[in-house]
Design a protein around this motif. Structure first.
Motif, PDB file in Angstrom:
ATOM      1  N   ASP A   1       0.818  -1.212   0.000  1.00  0.00           N
ATOM      2  CA  ASP A   1       0.000   0.000   0.000  1.00  0.00           C
ATOM      3  C   ASP A   1       0.850   1.259   0.000  1.00  0.00           C
ATOM      4  OD1 ASP A   1      -2.370  -1.504   0.060  1.00  0.00           O
ATOM      5  OD2 ASP A   1      -2.299  -1.664   2.244  1.00  0.00           O
TER       6      ASP A   1
ATOM      7  N   GLY B   1       2.950   3.653  -7.660  1.00  0.00           N
ATOM      8  CA  GLY B   1       3.104   3.184  -9.039  1.00  0.00           C
ATOM      9  C   GLY B   1       3.761   1.809  -9.087  1.00  0.00           C
ATOM     10  N   GLN B   2       4.550   1.578 -10.133  1.00  0.00           N
ATOM     11  CA  GLN B   2       5.339   0.345 -10.318  1.00  0.00           C
ATOM     12  C   GLN B   2       4.469  -0.912 -10.346  1.00  0.00           C
ATOM     13  OE1 GLN B   2       8.003   1.000 -11.353  1.00  0.00           O
ATOM     14  NE2 GLN B   2       9.038   2.654 -10.295  1.00  0.00           N
ATOM     15  N   ASP B   3       3.296  -0.821 -10.981  1.00  0.00           N
ATOM     16  CA  ASP B   3       2.415  -1.991 -11.063  1.00  0.00           C
ATOM     17  C   ASP B   3       3.076  -3.137 -11.813  1.00  0.00           C
ATOM     18  OD1 ASP B   3       0.463  -0.680  -9.652  1.00  0.00           O
ATOM     19  OD2 ASP B   3      -0.641  -0.012 -11.418  1.00  0.00           O
TER      20      ASP B   3
ATOM     21  N   ARG C   1       5.562  -4.876  -9.526  1.00  0.00           N
ATOM     22  CA  ARG C   1       4.819  -5.592  -8.494  1.00  0.00           C
ATOM     23  C   ARG C   1       4.268  -6.916  -9.040  1.00  0.00           C
ATOM     24  NH1 ARG C   1       0.434  -2.909  -4.852  1.00  0.00           N
ATOM     25  NH2 ARG C   1       1.240  -1.120  -5.959  1.00  0.00           N
ATOM     26  N   GLN C   2       3.670  -6.854 -10.227  1.00  0.00           N
ATOM     27  CA  GLN C   2       3.097  -8.062 -10.820  1.00  0.00           C
ATOM     28  C   GLN C   2       4.172  -9.103 -11.122  1.00  0.00           C
ATOM     29  OE1 GLN C   2       0.796  -6.774 -14.191  1.00  0.00           O
ATOM     30  NE2 GLN C   2      -0.570  -5.505 -12.937  1.00  0.00           N
TER      31      GLN C   2
ATOM     32  N   GLU D   1       3.970  11.135  -9.633  1.00  0.00           N
ATOM     33  CA  GLU D   1       4.213  10.051  -8.671  1.00  0.00           C
ATOM     34  C   GLU D   1       5.326  10.425  -7.706  1.00  0.00           C
ATOM     35  OE1 GLU D   1       2.906   6.135 -11.328  1.00  0.00           O
ATOM     36  OE2 GLU D   1       4.937   6.946 -11.485  1.00  0.00           O
TER      37      GLU D   1
END
Length: 349
Positions: free
Chosen positions: A5, A9-11, A14-15, A218
């Motif tokens: 949380d 950003g940085q999806d 992360r995935q 961001e």
């Protein structure tokens, strides 16, 4: 609540991290690399929580509710360890006591408040703005002792390593075997801004994952308190004095920059390199390619024409050389005055 949380950003990263976790292909040594402020440390701590979670979801996300998650969120999980560069300072009298554990209380408080801070911020936290932070040899022995113990919760052990490029060769060499053959269930999560400065034998034992820079919006979310105004003022003054060939004032400018401390000086030179790139791009009149604040863009409207195909590379190279000299403890007044004199010729090419 999970530490993810706090990640801005940085999806994509992360995935990828969670995908590797669910697929069972997490390397024993992972190095997240990217520019300052991109969120490498935030991602490393969040992924550590996922690795230690008792009841992760099907996609690898930590549950945020189990005892392990709650301890990880406070950075107090017994199997979550941290190592980071420090200074000797007043806390540490002997080289054998030069351990990051002496600053662990301050470290936990800083990371819990916000994992988006830089080395300058950390030096200020330790009360050592003008010193060079490093990993001392005693730290290698301390890491080995911690990871030799069995996991207290019966699962994984995670060591988060912030800025491994600050590790000298002697310290790094003592850790080579540990990086090559870590105890079962042990993971190193490293966050590096300059991976090319990491000892090659350690670098070869890690899997690297790039963390791209954040957008300006961001970055403002991540570090709303960071003021880049001083850096912009120094940059504007340098370029104006160079254009006007005001050598006496250049010497005064060099004295001012030399007084701000070594780490802020390196940060300023990195800022200058970004501004040279942004000003060069301004000439193509494609505003979607620029990433500047209103103040930076206002200066660029008049200055950009002085950064062109003939001088953009030489200017960037001189700034990079000055940054390297500062990192090597060369006299700052000499470095910045020499840089200013070179700008006289370069900005008019």
């Amino acid at each position: 609540m999970t530490f993810f949380d706090k990640v801005i950003g940085q999806d994509g990263v992360r995935q990828r991290l969670l995908g590797d976790l669910t697929a069972g292909r997490v390397p024993h040594a992972l190095m997240l690399t990217g520019p300052e402020g991109s969120g490498k440390l935030a991602l490393a701590v969040a992924f550590a929580q996922a690795l230690l979670c008792d009841h992760p979801s099907a996609d690898g996300m930590p549950c945020g509710e189990c005892p392990s998650c709650k301890m990880s969120a406070r950075l107090e999980h017994p199997d979550l360890h941290f190592t980071f560069p420090i200074v000797r300072g007043s806390k540490i009298k002997e080289a054998k006591d030069a351990l990051s554990d002496f600053y662990i209380k301050e470290w936990r408080a800083r990371v819990c408040e916000s994992p988006y801070f830089n080395l300058n911020d950390w030096l200020a936290e330790m009360g050592a703005e003008n010193q060079q932070a490093s990993y001392f040899v005693a730290e290698a022995d301390n890491i080995q002792r911690k990871l030799a113990l069995k996991a207290s919760q019966g699962g994984r052990k995670v060591m988060v390593v912030w800025l491994p490029e600050k590790m000298n060769q002697e310290t790094a060499n003592k850790l080579l075997k540990l990086f090559e053959e870590p105890p079962a269930g042990t993971h190193f999560l490293m966050a590096s801004e300059e991976p090319d400065l990491v000892l090659g034998t350690i670098l070869s034992r890690t899997q690297r994952m790039m963390v791209p820079p954040l957008t300006r919006e961001e970055r403002l979310r991540a570090c709303p308190q960071r003021d880049e105004r001083q850096q912009l003022d120094f940059f504007v003054m340098l370029m104006r004095l160079a254009y006007q060939r005001r050598v006496k004032e250049m010497r005064e400018w060099a004295d001012q920059v030399a007084a701000i401390g070594r780490e802020p000086q390196k940060s300023f030179l990195q800022f200058c390199q970004r501004q040279v790139r942004e000003n060069f791009v301004c000439n193509f009149r494609l505003p979607e390619l620029n990433d500047q604040s209103e103040e930076e863009a206002a200066f660029s409207r008049n200055f950009a024409r002085f950064i062109n195909e003939r001088n953009v590379i030489p200017i960037t190279e001189e700034l990079a050389k000055a940054e390297a000299d500062i990192a090597q403890n060369v006299n700052a007044r000499m470095v910045f005055f020499d840089l200013a004199l070179k700008m006289i010729v370069l900005v008019k090419q």
